[in-house]
Design a protein around this motif. Sequence first.
Motif, short mmCIF file in Angstrom:
data_model
loop_
_atom_site.label_atom_id
_atom_site.label_comp_id
_atom_site.label_asym_id
_atom_site.label_seq_id
_atom_site.Cartn_x
_atom_site.Cartn_y
_atom_site.Cartn_z
N ILE A 32 0.87 -1.18 0.00
CA ILE A 32 0.00 0.00 0.00
C ILE A 32 0.90 1.22 0.00
CG2 ILE A 32 -1.84 1.25 1.19
CD1 ILE A 32 -2.75 -1.38 2.37
N THR A 33 0.78 2.01 -1.06
CA THR A 33 1.62 3.20 -1.20
C THR A 33 0.92 4.41 -0.57
OG1 THR A 33 0.69 3.71 -3.39
CG2 THR A 33 2.64 2.30 -3.32
N HIS A 34 1.73 5.34 -0.09
CA HIS A 34 1.21 6.55 0.55
C HIS A 34 1.99 7.78 0.09
CE1 HIS A 34 0.07 3.24 3.29
NE2 HIS A 34 -0.98 3.98 3.59
N ILE A 49 6.06 2.87 2.20
CA ILE A 49 5.14 1.85 1.70
C ILE A 49 4.95 0.80 2.77
CG2 ILE A 49 4.85 0.02 -0.02
CD1 ILE A 49 6.62 1.73 -1.89
N VAL A 50 3.71 0.45 3.05
CA VAL A 50 3.40 -0.65 3.96
C VAL A 50 3.18 -1.90 3.12
CG1 VAL A 50 1.79 -1.52 5.68
CG2 VAL A 50 2.34 0.92 5.62
N GLU A 71 7.69 -2.08 6.41
CA GLU A 71 7.62 -0.77 5.77
C GLU A 71 8.86 -0.55 4.91
OE1 GLU A 71 6.95 2.49 8.39
OE2 GLU A 71 4.87 1.94 8.80
N LEU A 72 8.66 0.18 3.83
CA LEU A 72 9.77 0.50 2.94
C LEU A 72 9.80 2.01 2.71
CD1 LEU A 72 11.94 -0.74 0.97
CD2 LEU A 72 10.20 -0.51 -0.81
N PRO A 73 10.90 2.67 3.04
CA PRO A 73 10.96 4.13 2.85
C PRO A 73 10.98 4.49 1.36
CG PRO A 73 13.10 3.28 3.50
CD PRO A 73 12.15 2.13 3.63
N VAL A 74 10.48 5.67 1.06
CA VAL A 74 10.48 6.20 -0.31
C VAL A 74 11.65 7.17 -0.44
CG1 VAL A 74 9.19 7.59 -1.98
CG2 VAL A 74 7.99 5.91 -0.54
N GLU A 98 13.15 -1.46 -5.95
CA GLU A 98 13.56 -1.05 -7.29
C GLU A 98 12.47 -0.19 -7.94
OE1 GLU A 98 15.67 -0.59 -10.81
OE2 GLU A 98 16.27 -1.14 -8.78
N ALA A 99 11.22 -0.58 -7.78
CA ALA A 99 10.11 0.20 -8.35
C ALA A 99 10.03 1.58 -7.73
CB ALA A 99 8.79 -0.56 -8.14
N THR A 100 10.28 1.66 -6.43
CA THR A 100 10.25 2.95 -5.74
C THR A 100 11.35 3.86 -6.27
OG1 THR A 100 9.39 1.89 -3.75
CG2 THR A 100 10.39 4.04 -3.48
N ARG A 101 12.51 3.31 -6.53
CA ARG A 101 13.63 4.10 -7.04
C ARG A 101 13.29 4.67 -8.43
NH1 ARG A 101 18.15 3.35 -10.09
NH2 ARG A 101 17.63 1.18 -10.54
#
Length: 285
Positions: free
Chosen positions: A203-205, A210-211, A220-223, A256-259
């Motif tokens: 789930i992106t915010h 990202i959760v 969680e993954l930082p953006v 990778e997608a976030t980057r």
Amino acid sequence: MRGLFVGLMTLDCIYQAQRPPQANEKLVAASAVMAAGGPATNAAVAFSALGGNATVMAAVGQHPVTTLLRGDMAQVGVNIQDLTPERQEPPPMSSIVVSKASGERAVISRNAVGLQVDPQSVDLTGIDVVLLDGHQMALGQQIAKAAQPLGIPVVVDAGSWKPGFDQVLALATVVIASANFKPPDDQDALTYLQGLGIPHIAITHGKRPIVFSDQGRVGELPVPTTTVVDTLGAGDIFHGAFCYAWAGDFPRALAEATRVASFSCRTFGTRTWIRDYGESIQTNS
């Protein structure tokens, strides 16, 4: 990598201005571009830009405006499988104003209402990943069912709730939802999706972390922090980059997608980032 992207294709008229116009106001845009858009289409463009072989399955038709769509797709190396080849009416169109100061966008559009097609035979031979954006629900459900026994991962872009989504979501390998995704009865999105037995959920915010749930393990993954010029299409680009990176390692593919999506926010429009991204790779190599 060969990807099939099923859903919406629109003609996007994108303007960059100081802000969206108010009632009865005319503004002069600082920049303007015209390109094919829509969640599945933008994801396919990103997939192709990263080196994949992408096909968009969408309702296009024969209206003169569709020449622009086909030309744009040819330029970015994306194939089109037209679901409504005899259609004479214009395709869905979107008008977007991107605020120069913040990179935020205001959008008015016509989605795939009135363009729904019946399930039809789809050849999935050689397809490595399928993305469904929810704009062709019956067809998407059929394709998801056909993909399962073939071991083809099905990625669902759950930007917002759409009627019939419950039937498609339950067939997904991966669901990537936005903060705007609201399940029925105001249920918590992550809890609802976990209840459907979906193996991988994110789930992106926006710029917040990202959760995600990876086989039930929540994290969680930082953006990445970036200079934001334009956020238009960033979520779609995220989905396309994820499909290209997906190889079973969920957190790695998300990272990778976030980057890639963060990089795309540095430039105006939904195409300029491709050139800049290629140049950055050459520079770093």
